[in-house]
Design a protein around this motif. Structure first.
Motif, short mmCIF file in Angstrom:
data_model
loop_
_atom_site.label_atom_id
_atom_site.label_comp_id
_atom_site.label_asym_id
_atom_site.label_seq_id
_atom_site.Cartn_x
_atom_site.Cartn_y
_atom_site.Cartn_z
N ALA A 1 0.95 -1.04 -0.02
CA ALA A 1 0.08 -0.16 -0.18
C ALA A 1 0.81 1.37 0.13
O ALA A 1 0.67 2.15 -0.66
CB ALA A 1 -0.80 -0.02 1.41
N ILE A 2 2.07 1.34 0.96
CA ILE A 2 2.78 2.37 0.99
C ILE A 2 3.50 2.44 -0.55
O ILE A 2 3.70 3.76 -1.00
CB ILE A 2 3.80 2.24 1.95
N GLY A 3 3.96 1.26 -1.14
CA GLY A 3 4.46 1.55 -2.39
C GLY A 3 3.63 2.02 -3.54
O GLY A 3 3.97 2.87 -4.24
N GLY A 4 2.49 1.72 -3.40
CA GLY A 4 1.40 2.06 -4.25
C GLY A 4 1.14 3.68 -4.05
O GLY A 4 0.89 4.43 -5.00
N LEU A 5 0.84 4.06 -2.74
CA LEU A 5 0.96 5.53 -2.62
C LEU A 5 2.12 6.36 -3.13
O LEU A 5 2.11 7.30 -3.77
CB LEU A 5 0.65 5.65 -1.02
N MET A 6 3.28 5.91 -2.96
CA MET A 6 4.46 6.52 -3.37
C MET A 6 4.54 6.56 -4.81
O MET A 6 5.08 7.46 -5.45
CB MET A 6 5.69 5.71 -2.76
N ARG A 7 3.99 5.59 -5.65
CA ARG A 7 4.28 5.58 -7.13
C ARG A 7 2.95 5.96 -7.95
O ARG A 7 2.75 6.25 -8.91
CB ARG A 7 4.35 4.12 -7.60
N ARG A 8 2.05 6.50 -6.63
CA ARG A 8 0.66 6.77 -7.27
C ARG A 8 0.03 5.93 -8.17
O ARG A 8 -0.75 5.87 -9.23
CB ARG A 8 0.68 8.03 -8.02
N LYS A 9 0.08 4.37 -8.14
CA LYS A 9 -0.46 3.32 -8.72
C LYS A 9 -1.85 2.86 -7.95
O LYS A 9 -1.47 2.01 -7.00
CB LYS A 9 0.48 2.31 -8.86
N TYR A 10 -3.00 3.43 -7.94
CA TYR A 10 -4.01 3.25 -6.96
C TYR A 10 -4.54 1.95 -7.40
O TYR A 10 -5.51 1.46 -6.53
CB TYR A 10 -4.77 4.62 -7.01
N GLN A 11 -4.60 1.57 -8.59
CA GLN A 11 -5.34 0.36 -9.01
C GLN A 11 -4.77 -0.85 -9.12
O GLN A 11 -5.08 -1.82 -8.54
CB GLN A 11 -5.93 0.60 -10.32
N ALA A 12 -3.51 -0.83 -9.70
CA ALA A 12 -2.79 -2.00 -9.91
C ALA A 12 -2.37 -2.82 -8.34
O ALA A 12 -2.31 -3.93 -8.47
CB ALA A 12 -1.38 -1.82 -10.68
N TRP A 13 -2.15 -1.71 -7.46
CA TRP A 13 -1.50 -2.45 -6.24
C TRP A 13 -2.74 -3.36 -5.49
O TRP A 13 -2.50 -4.16 -4.72
CB TRP A 13 -1.28 -1.09 -5.26
N VAL A 14 -4.00 -3.01 -5.93
CA VAL A 14 -5.25 -3.89 -5.45
C VAL A 14 -4.89 -5.49 -5.90
O VAL A 14 -5.02 -6.15 -4.93
CB VAL A 14 -6.46 -3.16 -5.67
N VAL A 15 -4.81 -5.52 -6.95
CA VAL A 15 -4.57 -6.79 -7.69
C VAL A 15 -3.41 -7.62 -6.93
O VAL A 15 -3.27 -8.86 -6.72
CB VAL A 15 -4.47 -6.69 -9.29
N SER A 16 -2.22 -6.85 -6.82
CA SER A 16 -1.08 -7.41 -6.51
C SER A 16 -1.18 -7.66 -4.90
O SER A 16 -0.39 -8.78 -4.46
CB SER A 16 0.34 -6.56 -7.03
N SER A 17 -1.81 -6.96 -4.34
CA SER A 17 -2.00 -7.10 -2.83
C SER A 17 -3.03 -7.94 -2.29
O SER A 17 -2.76 -8.48 -1.30
CB SER A 17 -2.26 -5.65 -2.30
N LEU A 18 -4.08 -8.12 -3.14
CA LEU A 18 -5.12 -9.28 -2.66
C LEU A 18 -4.71 -10.70 -2.35
O LEU A 18 -5.25 -11.17 -1.24
CB LEU A 18 -6.10 -9.41 -3.96
N PRO A 19 -3.82 -11.30 -3.24
CA PRO A 19 -3.37 -12.56 -2.59
C PRO A 19 -2.49 -12.51 -1.22
O PRO A 19 -2.76 -13.53 -0.20
CB PRO A 19 -2.37 -13.26 -3.48
N TRP A 20 -1.84 -11.27 -0.74
CA TRP A 20 -1.33 -11.32 0.46
C TRP A 20 -2.31 -11.08 1.35
O TRP A 20 -2.26 -11.63 2.50
CB TRP A 20 -0.34 -10.09 0.31
N VAL A 21 -3.35 -9.99 1.33
CA VAL A 21 -4.33 -10.01 2.22
C VAL A 21 -5.19 -10.95 2.40
O VAL A 21 -5.42 -11.53 3.83
CB VAL A 21 -5.31 -8.78 1.60
N VAL A 22 -5.45 -11.86 1.45
CA VAL A 22 -6.69 -13.01 1.57
C VAL A 22 -5.63 -14.00 2.51
O VAL A 22 -5.96 -14.94 3.50
CB VAL A 22 -7.03 -13.58 0.45
N GLY A 23 -4.42 -14.32 2.05
CA GLY A 23 -3.50 -15.38 2.41
C GLY A 23 -3.18 -14.87 4.18
O GLY A 23 -3.09 -15.82 4.95
N GLY A 24 -2.95 -13.52 4.27
CA GLY A 24 -2.68 -13.30 5.63
C GLY A 24 -4.00 -13.51 6.32
O GLY A 24 -3.78 -13.83 7.69
N SER A 25 -5.13 -13.10 6.00
CA SER A 25 -6.25 -13.40 6.55
C SER A 25 -6.55 -14.80 7.09
O SER A 25 -7.02 -15.27 8.30
CB SER A 25 -7.54 -12.71 6.07
N MET A 26 -6.25 -15.56 5.92
CA MET A 26 -6.56 -17.18 6.29
C MET A 26 -5.60 -17.54 7.55
O MET A 26 -6.13 -18.07 8.31
CB MET A 26 -6.07 -17.59 4.88
#
Length: 896
Positions: free
Chosen positions: A190-215
């Motif tokens: 998320a911080i990387g996405g904010l730094m690079r202003r990539k507000y959409q692509a970070w969601v796709v790349s982060s979702l596996p980590w969020v779901v896996g971490g929640s699991m």
């Protein structure tokens, strides 16, 4: 040799910290100068290597019983089996910090390769390495290789707390800390996405980590609940203990984040919300670590860690503030009109100086107030430091004095900080950009509302858990509001389970209704008549299921009926939709499977949490006792654990047929842990589909050769014996902490043949000289009452039992009273198997969903980078090849 290994371990931690600082500095420098990326990677790999070395060395010292090291002595002993001995690695603060660091290191290796494929390694790994640096600094302060005080090496260690001597000790903490570590990658992405202003692509790349971490985190929390159910003996699996809640809070946030990220992936909305939640999920992991390891919950939690030391406490607070403000500063700069103006007008040191004053400046007085006076800490460190360290400690002492001055401004700083947070979080309201609103009857809208409901539940748990550190004047103000509203609810420095039950039940009902309803909606908008047709089947089946639960299960509480309906509706809605999807593409069923698990778990909570029954039963050896359709017989004991512990065996038969079902092994033993003698009790459980028979041992009576008869009274209860009616009317005890003796007393009303009413006092005193009894005797001298024990009721102290022996020379001794007697608390836990099955199904659903999101992320790799850009990501050599601004559009175009 082993002393040398301790020195190597200590040196590895120091070297790892230095390498991590070099690595994070090189990573951020590589944003402007890609050629230094090699130094950054080398720093990270050196850090990871030193962490593994330190972990292996500590494990060797534990297994080899090297008690010259304080940590090894404090938590291990020679009598522990190998599995439990190895688990002492993380039994204390120092080891648990090292375990957390090991998990962060392992995940970091995978994350580095992952970010190289997505061309965001510099920003993401820079943030991630800073997290690793924080943990390494904690390990320097809380050193697991510190030698024991004095020159005498103990022959044996203090040992592991008996409550932790359980199979799940070997599994639950590593999984829980893996879950904590798994919250770091979404934050870094998320911080990387904010730094690079990539507000959409970070969601796709982060979702596996969020779901896996929640699991993983959810699994760790669930295993802790199962451990409590099997070990603690109070018959529950979730007690709203602050330490339990501390791990629940970031999990709830991460679950909410999953749903809002899915909405953004489809609609490109909720952008600010997702950044906020991703930051909060990690910061709340730090907050939970602060709560459980700072000692602030020492009086509020049965398994909080003790005070880690003032410097460690301060570091926990410092890094919690630091990572919060890093995220907050970037949100301010990207999503507010003022913040964007600063980024457009200034750069370099001027930009960062202004951001520091605006965002971080107000945090300094607040941090100073929370951390307390640090002057004595550094003064003590200076008094015993070598000349080299004085160059560090004297400036720190000066800084501590400045912080003390700043702490007087904490209240106005807090007001400014809160105003800035409100301004930043309302960025959409004052933005110059036009936003499209979602239709009310759309899945996007209801996913956002659902996330808000989960957020409100998280806030309630957070407030209840944080009560011990909330200033008293705030608690008094809230109580005055409750009083004005005419409610009986009052807050103190701690809150009990009733607070969470009362506040959480309406939200649980609403949440489960929304889980079932939202999935019936379409993206963008939903036709009303189409929605009504889809509602009919699950709603009708849910109503029928609820009627069965009410009339067959005997559930008549209105709140429980509503929860039963909402859970059934959620279960059936997801089952119907999931069944249709699984025939087409099973990889899309993850969310539905997870929702079914949640609904099933809540149905189990209704049965086991609100409709369990329990009763205290005396089991004389060899004499069956019928209870709730079962026949229980105490058949004797069996030693284990080298003869130091005992299984007390209760044979369970079917009362109607006499058929043997199984033998339940309850456990009692005397522990000398910490130099104090205490009775440890572990329940035995007979597990069935519809109910569990839960048997907790309370006491063991040896064959009574003194004659008389034993009785177990609760307050107000009457027994007849020897022509007398004896009523226990009240307790009479001293519980003063200043007294060296503990006195158990009782007041009894005694009458014979409806007359000659007397009141007698009975007491038992335990003091430095042992146990002394003060029996009560009636005036006629033919009845004596002597206290034997008191068995407190953990759920309701008013139902605590006072065990007495009554003697009457005119009453012959019953031969049955000469048998060994086991007193147990027997409970029925209806449908608790639904709780465990629901958790398993939920975790499986997370696993399926993670697999799908990982597939989406791999497709993002395919579309995001041109070949030259991929080469640059791996080598650091600059290139001029374009990078697609929104690779997510390409992924969705391909899906279409």
């Amino acid at each position: 040799m082993y002393d040398f290994l301790g020195l190597v371990g200590n040196a590895a931690i120091i070297l790892g910290f230095i390498a991590s600082v070099v690595g994070l500095a090189a990573y951020f420098r590589s944003i402007q100068n890609p050629r230094v990326i090699g130094f950054a990677r080398a720093g990270f790999h050196i850090t990871v290597t030193t962490v593994f070395i330190a972990a292996v060395l500590l494990l060797i010292l534990i297994v080899k019983h090297q008690f010259q090291f304080h940590y090894v002595w404090a938590y291990s002993s020679r009598d522990l089996p190998l599995g439990l001995l190895m688990s002492t690695f993380y039994a204390g603060q120092e080891g648990s910090f090292l375990l957390w660091t090991v998990m962060v290191s392992i995940i970091g290796i995978v994350l580095m390769a992952y970010t190289q494929k997505h061309d965001n390694e510099r920003e993401v790994m820079g943030v991630y390495t800073s997290i690793l640096s924080f943990l390494m600094l904690l390990l320097i302060v809380k050193n697991p290789f510190a030698p024991i005080e004095g020159n005498v090496i103990p022959a044996d260690g203090r040992g592991l707390n008996p409550l932790l001597q359980n199979f799940w000790m070997q599994i639950h903490p590593p999984i829980l800390f893996l879950g904590f570590a798994a919250m770091a990658p979404p934050f870094a992405l998320a911080i990387g996405g904010l730094m690079r202003r990539k507000y959409q692509a970070w969601v796709v790349s982060s979702l596996p980590w969020v779901v896996g971490g929640s699991m993983v985190l959810g699994l760790g929390i669930a295993l802790g609940g199962f451990w409590a159910y099997e070990t603690l003996g109070w018959g529950g699996w979730w007690g709203w203990d602050p330490v339990e809640n501390a791990s629940l809070i970031p999990w709830l946030i991460s679950v909410s984040l999953i749903h809002t990220m899915v909405a953004q992936k489809r609609t490109k909305g909720l952008i600010l919300t997702n950044f906020i939640l991703a930051i909060l999920a990690f910061v709340l992991v730090l907050y939970s670590t602060f709560l459980t390891r700072s000692g602030v919950l020492g009086d509020a939690s049965v398994h909080s860690f003790v005070d880690p030391g003032r410097f460690s406490f301060t570091l926990l607070v410092l890094f919690m503030f630091a990572f919060t403000d890093v995220g907050f500063g970037l949100l301010f700069g990207r999503f507010t009109k003022w913040g964007r103006g600063l980024f457009e007008k200034y750069d370099g040191w001027k930009l960062y100086g202004l951001l520091y004053l605006i965002v971080i400046g107000p945090s300094i007085p607040i941090f100073a107030q929370v951390s307390g006076d640090l002057v004595p800490v550094f003064s003590d460190m200076i008094s015993s430091a070598n000349p080299v360290l004085l160059l560090v400690y004297y400036p720190m002492l000066g800084l501590a004095h400045l912080l003390n001055l700043a702490s007087y401004l904490w209240l106005p700083a807090l007001i400014v900080k809160l105003a800035m947070i409100v301004y930043t979080f309302s960025g959409r309201l004052h933005s110059e950009k036009e936003f499209d609103s979602f239709a009310m009857m759309s899945r996007e809208t209801w996913l956002g509302i659902g996330a808000g409901v989960v957020g409100l539940l998280t806030f309630i748990v957070l407030v209840g858990t944080s009560m011990p550190i909330i200033p008293q004047f705030i608690i008094d103000a809230v109580n005055s509001v409750f009083q004005t509203l005419g409610t009986d609810l009052r807050l103190g420095n701690t809150v009990d389970a009733a607070f969470y039950d009362a506040m959480g039940l309406p939200l649980a009902i609403l949440m489960t209704l929304m889980i079932g309803f939202t999935l019936l909606l379409m993206w963008s908008s939903t036709n009303g008549s189409h929605l009504l047709r889809k509602l009919v089947l699950p709603a009708s089946l849910a109503l029928a299921t609820t009627l069965v639960i009410v009339f067959v299960g005997g559930v008549y509480d209105p709140g429980m009926i509503l929860l039963a309906f909402s859970s059934s509706f959620s279960f059936l809605s997801n089952a119907v939709i999931g069944f249709r999807i699984v025939r087409g593409n099973p990889k899309y069923t993850g969310a539905y499977v997870a929702h079914i698990g949640v609904a099933m778990m809540l149905l189990g909570v209704i049965g086991s949490g609100f409709y369990s029954t329990s009763q205290s039963i005396e089991l004389k050896q060899g004499e069956p006792v019928d209870w709730k359709g079962y026949r229980m017989t105490y058949v004797g004991n069996e030693p284990f654990w080298n003869g130091e512990r005992f299984y007390f065996k209760v044979k369970l038969d079917d009362a109607a047929s006499g058929k043997e079902i199984e033998t339940i092994n309850t456990v009692m033993f005397v522990s000398m842990y910490g130099g104090q003698e205490q009775i440890m009790r572990n329940p035995g459980i007979a597990k069935f589909f519809a109910t569990d028979v839960y048997v907790e041992p309370q006491a063991l009576y040896a064959p009574d050769n003194e004659g008389g008869k034993r009785f177990a009274f609760v307050k107000g209860q009457t027994f007849e014996y020897g022509g007398y009616q004896i009523t226990f009317t009240d307790f009479d005890m001293n519980n003063s902490r200043t007294s060296q003796a503990f006195r158990i007393g009782g007041v009894f009303r005694v009458e014979k043949y409806g007359k000659d009413v007397q009141e007698i006092m009975v007491a038992q005193t335990t003091g430095p000289d042992g146990v002394s009894n003060e029996p009560g005797v009636v005036a006629a001298g033919d009845l004596q009452i002597e206290i034997l024990n008191m068995v407190p009721n953990k759920e309701d102290l008013a139902l605590s039992q006072l065990e007495v022996r009554m003697k009457n020379p005119n009453v012959a001794v019953d031969p049955k009273d000469l048998r060994e007697t086991l007193v147990v608390e027997a409970s029925l836990k209806p449908f608790i198997s639904f709780v465990w099955a629901g958790i398993i199904i939920m975790v499986l659903g997370f696993g399926v969903a993670r697999s799908r999101r990982a597939h989406d992320a791999r497709r993002l790799e395919t579309y995001e980078l041109a070949p030259d850009a991929k080469k640059t990501a791996l080598t650091g050599v600059p290139h001029d090849a374009p990078v697609m601004e929104d690779a997510q559009e390409s992924v969705e175009e391909r899906e279409a």
